[in-house]
Design an enzyme around this catalytic site. Structure first.
Site, PDB file in Angstrom:
ATOM      1  CE  LYS A 111      37.097  40.316  63.016  1.00 52.87           C
ATOM      2  NZ  LYS A 111      36.771  40.797  64.366  1.00 52.87           N
ATOM      3  CD  GLU A 150      30.830  43.409  72.696  1.00 50.94           C
ATOM      4  OE1 GLU A 150      30.000  42.563  72.348  1.00 50.94           O
ATOM      5  OE2 GLU A 150      31.950  43.487  72.167  1.00 50.94           O
ATOM      6  CG  HIS A 200      11.731  40.248  87.545  1.00 48.96           C
ATOM      7  ND1 HIS A 200      10.550  40.358  88.239  1.00 48.96           N
ATOM      8  CD2 HIS A 200      12.103  41.511  87.245  1.00 48.96           C
ATOM      9  CE1 HIS A 200      10.203  41.631  88.327  1.00 48.96           C
ATOM     10  NE2 HIS A 200      11.149  42.353  87.737  1.00 48.96           N
ATOM     11  CD1 TRP A 255      36.008  28.254  62.612  1.00 45.67           C
ATOM     12  CD2 TRP A 255      34.168  27.637  61.497  1.00 45.67           C
ATOM     13  NE1 TRP A 255      34.970  28.209  63.511  1.00 45.67           N
ATOM     14  CE2 TRP A 255      33.824  27.826  62.861  1.00 45.67           C
ATOM     15  CE3 TRP A 255      33.161  27.244  60.619  1.00 45.67           C
ATOM     16  CZ2 TRP A 255      32.540  27.640  63.351  1.00 45.67           C
ATOM     17  CZ3 TRP A 255      31.874  27.055  61.114  1.00 45.67           C
ATOM     18  CH2 TRP A 255      31.574  27.250  62.463  1.00 45.67           C
ATOM     19  CG  ASN A 306      34.975  30.539  52.861  1.00 46.91           C
ATOM     20  OD1 ASN A 306      34.447  29.949  53.796  1.00 46.91           O
ATOM     21  ND2 ASN A 306      34.980  31.857  52.748  1.00 46.91           N
ATOM     22  N   GLY A 307      32.888  27.910  52.402  1.00 47.45           N
ATOM     23  CA  GLY A 307      31.431  27.903  52.249  1.00 47.45           C
ATOM     24  C   GLY A 307      30.890  26.494  52.381  1.00 47.45           C
ATOM     25  CB  CYS A 344      37.500  28.860  55.024  1.00 45.71           C
ATOM     26  SG  CYS A 344      36.806  27.360  55.727  1.00 45.71           S
TER      27      CYS A 344
END
Ligand code: F6R
Length: 618
Positions: free
Chosen positions: A613, A488, A511, A79, A105-106, A2
Site C-alpha cells: 500500500k 487510471e 500515431h 514487503w 521497515n525501510g 512493511c
C-alpha cells in the site's frame, strides 16, 4: 511497505500483535512474524515465530504451537526488499545470542559495510536482510552494557537510509523501543498499555489517542510511560492527536473486499472532503493552507509531483489549474523529478499528492523542492504522515482509511482537493469571478449524488466483467480530463487482474497504438460530455476507427448522448457533469470493472501480488 506492530501492557501480546498485523497486512504480505518476551525459569526469554507468505500461514503455525504467555511483543508483515520472501528472511531478526528481537521497515543503505564489520568481528548472519545487521549491532550494544534505549540511539546514529526499527530485549521484558527516520511509526496511548504501529489501524481497536513522532527520534514504551528522545539522546516530544475514525472504518462491513467497500464509500468520502470549504459569505476557504494570499498571488508556476494513481489525479489537476488560474502547470512523476534538474524558484508552487503521505519517491522530491526554496503544498489523506509534515501547507482529503491496496476513494478525494486548490488559486489571483467559483463549488457539491447514481448501476458493470473474464488485453481511451481516467482504468486492471491494459489519449491512437487493435479486443472509451469544443465529436470518430478494426467498444458516455449508440458494443451511462469534473464519475465504473474482473478470476483484490500500500522505499 512493511507493517510494524509493538505492544506492552496487560493483555496477551500474541493476540494484540496478530490483530494489529491483520489490519496492517495491506502494507506487505510476503511474510509475517512475531516475537514475545516471556518469563522462563525466573528470567526473561524470547519466543518467536515467522513464516513466508501471508499472515494466515503464521496464524496457522501459532494455532498448532502457540507462543508462551506474554504481555510484551512485536510483529511484522513484510514487503521484501533485501532477500527473497522466505522464512529465513522474514522478520523478526534476532541478535547473535538470541537476546534481542528486531523488526524493520525501510532500507539500511550502508548495511553492506556494517555487515562486513560484523563478520570480521566473528558474527554469523543467517539471512540476506539489512535488518539482521541492525539486530546484531543492537545486541552488541546491550552486551556491552547499554540499555535498549541507549543501544537504539547509538546504532541509529550509524545507520544510513530510511527506517523504522522496533525492538525487544529478553532481559528487559517490560519495554519496547523503536526508532524512526523517514519511515512511518505512530504510538498508540492506552491505559496501562501502549502500542506502536506503522499506522493507527494497528491499534485503533484499543485506543484512538495517538502520538506522532518526529524525524530521527527514539521512543521507549512501558505499560505506563512513553518517552521520546532524539538519536543523540536529548529529550524530545511527540505530538499527541485524536484519531477521528473508529474500528468500523477498518472493517469490510459486509463487502467481500475492502476495495469494493471503499468504492461504495466514495459519495461520502467526496462529500466529507468538501465540507467546511466555504465561508458564510460564499468565499472558498482552505484553512489548512498555511501560505499567505500574498505568497499564492506571487506563484507563477505549479509543479505537481506524485506517483501512480495520485499522479493521474495530478494530470486532471493540470487541466483545472491551467483553465481556471491561467498559470502553467507541469505534472511530474515523483521518481523522476529530482533527477532531471527541474527549474524551481521561490515563485514555484510544488504540489505533492499522496494518499499515504509516506511514499518515498514523493517525499524525496519535496525535500529537493524545498532545498530550491519552492513552496510545497501536500494533498494527503493521512494525518500526521511525513509528507504533509515536511510541507509548507496541506489540504487533507477526508476519505478515511484506505485499506484496499488499489486506490479508489483516495483518488476521487484527491481530485476534489485538486479542484479546491485550483479554485482557491483562481480566487486569490483573481483569474475567475466569485460567481464562477461559486458555480463550480455548487457543481462539486452535487458530485456525491452523481457518484451514487453511477454506483447504482454497478450490476451492469459486473455483467460486463463476466463477458470479459477471458480477455488477455484491454485498452482504455480518453481525451482531455478523460485521458488520465483512461490511464487510471488501465492501472486498476493491471494491478488487480494482472492482464495487459493500457490507456491512451484517443487522438494519439492513429500515431501508433491503433496497430494493437484486433478482432474482439475490448476498448473502454471515456466519452467527453458534449460541449462547445470538438472534443466529443473527435472522440466519437476515434471510437468508430477502432470499431472498424474489430474492437469491442465499451463506452462511458453522458446520459442523453445518443451519437455514441451506433458505435458502442456496450454503453454505461454517466450523469451530465462538466468536462473538468467528469473524472469523478467516469473513474467509478472502471474501478468496479477491475474489482469484479479480478474477483471472477480468483485473485486477491485487496492484496494484489507484488504490491504494497505505501511504498516507503525508492
Ligand atoms: C494504485 C495505487 C498506487 C499509488 C501510488 C502512490 O492503485 O494505489 O499507484 O497511487 O503508490 O501512493 P500515495 O498516493 O500513497 O503516494
Amino acid at each position: 511497505m512493511c507493517g510494524i506492530v509493538g505492544y506492552v501492557g496487560q493483555q496477551q501480546a500474541q493476540g494484540v500483535v496478530i490483530e494489529g498485523l491483520r489490519r496492517l497486512e495491506y502494507r506487505g504480505y510476503d511474510s509475517a512474524g512475531i516475537a514475545l518476551v516471556h518469563a522462563s525459569e525466573g528470567r526473561g526469554a524470547l519466543a518467536a515465530d515467522k513464516r513466508a507468505g501471508k499472515l494466515a500461514n503464521l496464524e496457522k503455525a501459532l494455532d498448532e504451537r502457540p507462543l508462551p504467555e506474554s504481555s510484551t511483543g512485536i510483529g511484522h508483515t513484510r514487503w521484501a526488499t533485501h532477500g527473497a520472501p522466505n522464512d529465513r528472511n522474514a522478520h523478526p531478526h534476532l541478535g547473535a545470542a538470541g537476546r534481542l528481537a528486531l523488526v524493520h521497515n525501510g532500507i539500511i543503505e550502508n548495511f553492506a559495510e556494517l555487515r562486513a564489520e560484523l563478520e570480521q568481528a566473528g558474527h554469523e548472519l543467517r539471512s540476506e536482510t539489512d535488518t539482521e545487521v541492525a539486530a546484531h549491532l543492537l545486541e552488541r550494544e546491550l552486551r556491552d552494557g547499554a540499555d535498549l534505549t541507549t543501544a537504539m540511539q547509538r546504532i541509529c546514529r550509524r545507520l544510513a537510509g530510511a527506517f523504522t526499527l522496533v525492538a525487544v530485549d529478553a532481559e528487559d521484558p517490560d519495554r519496547v523501543v523503536a526508532a524512526r527516520r523517514s519511515s512511518p511509526l505512530v504510538v498508540g496511548l492506552g491505559e496501562g498499555e501502549n502500542f506502536l504501529g506503522s499506522d493507527v489501524a494497528a491499534f485503533i481497536e484499543h485506543t484512538r489517542e495517538a502520538l506522532e513522532l518526529g524525524q530521527d527520534q527514539v521512543v521507549t514504551l512501558s505499560r505506563d510511560d512513553v518517552s521520546v528522545t532524539t538519536f543523540d539522546g536529548a529529550p524530545a516530544e511527540g505530538t499527541p492527536y485524536h484519531v477521528d475514525w473508529d474500528l468500523s472504518a477498518a472493517e469490510k462491513d459486509g463487502h467481500d473486499w475492502f476495495m469494493r467497500k471503499e468504492i461504495f464509500e466514495q459519495p461520502r468520502a467526496v462529500a466529507d472532503s468538501l465540507i467546511g470549504r466555504r465561508t458564510p459569505t460564499g468565499e472558498l476557504h482552505l484553512d489548512e493552507v498555511r501560505l499567505s494570499d500574498g505568497d499564492l498571488r506571487d506563484i507563477d508556476k505549479v509543479i505537481i509531483i506524485a506517483c501512480g494513481t495520485s499522479f493521474y489525479a495530478g494530470m486532471v489537476a493540470k487541466y483545472a489549474i491551467e483553465h481556471w488560474c491561467r498559470i502553467p502547470c507541469e505534472v511530474e512523476l515523483a521518481s523522476e523529478f529530482r533527477y532531471r534538474d527541474p527549474i524551481l524558484t521561490r515563485e514555484t508552487l510544488v504540489v505533492a499528492i499522496s494518499q499515504s503521505g509516506e511514499t518515498a519517491d514523493t517525499l524525496q522530491a519535496i525535500r529537493h523542492a524545498r532545498t530550491q526554496r519552492s513552496k510545497v503544498l501536500a494533498i494527503c489523506n493521512t494525518n500526521g504522515s511525513t509528507i504533509p509534515r515536511e510541507s509548507d501547507a496541506v489540504i487533507y482529503t477526508h476519505a478515511g482509511p484506505e485499506i484496499g491496496v488499489a486506490s479508489t476513494k483516495g483518488f476521487l478525494t484527491q481530485l476534489v482537493a485538486c479542484y479546491l486548490l485550483a479554485l482557491y488559486l483562481a480566487q486569490v489571483k483573481g483569474t475567475r469571478y466569485g460567481d464562477e467559483i461559486t458555480q463550480v463549488m455548487n457543481q462539486l457539491e452535487q458530485m456525491p449524488a452523481h457518484i451514487q447514481t453511477v454506483l447504482e448501476g454497478a450490476a451492469d458493470v459486473y455483467a460486463l466483467a463476466q463477458d470479459y473474464v477471458d480477455a488477455r488485453s484491454v485498452l482504455f481511451l480518453g481525451r482531455h480530463a478523460g485521458f488520465p481516467v483512461a490511464l487510471e482504468g488501465a492501472l486498476k486492471l493491471k494491478e488487480l487482474a494482472y492482464i495487459h491494459a493500457e490507456g491512451f489519449a484517443a487522438g494519439e491512437l492513429k500515431h501508433g497504438p491503433i496497430a494493437l487493435i484486433e478482432e474482439g479486443l475490448p476498448v473502454w472509451c471515456v466519452v467527453p460530455p458534449r460541449g462547445r469544443d470538438q472534443l466529443h465529436d473527435k472522440m466519437v470518430s476515434g471510437i468508430q476507427e477502432v470499431r472498424a478494426r474489430g474492437a469491442r467498444t465499451i463506452c462511458l458516455a453522458e446520459a442523453g448522448d445518443e451519437s455514441i449508440t451506433p458505435y458502442a458494443d456496450a454503453l454505461i451511462r454517466l450523469p451530465k457533469v462538466p468536462v473538468l469534473l467528469q473524472p469523478l464519475v467516469a473513474a467509478v465504473p472502471l474501478q468496479l470493472f477491475a474489482c469484479e474482473l479480478a474477483t471472477l478470476m480468483g485473485h486477491d483484490v485487496d492484496q494484489p501480488r507484488n504490491l504494497a500500500k505505501s511504498v516507503t522505499v525508492e
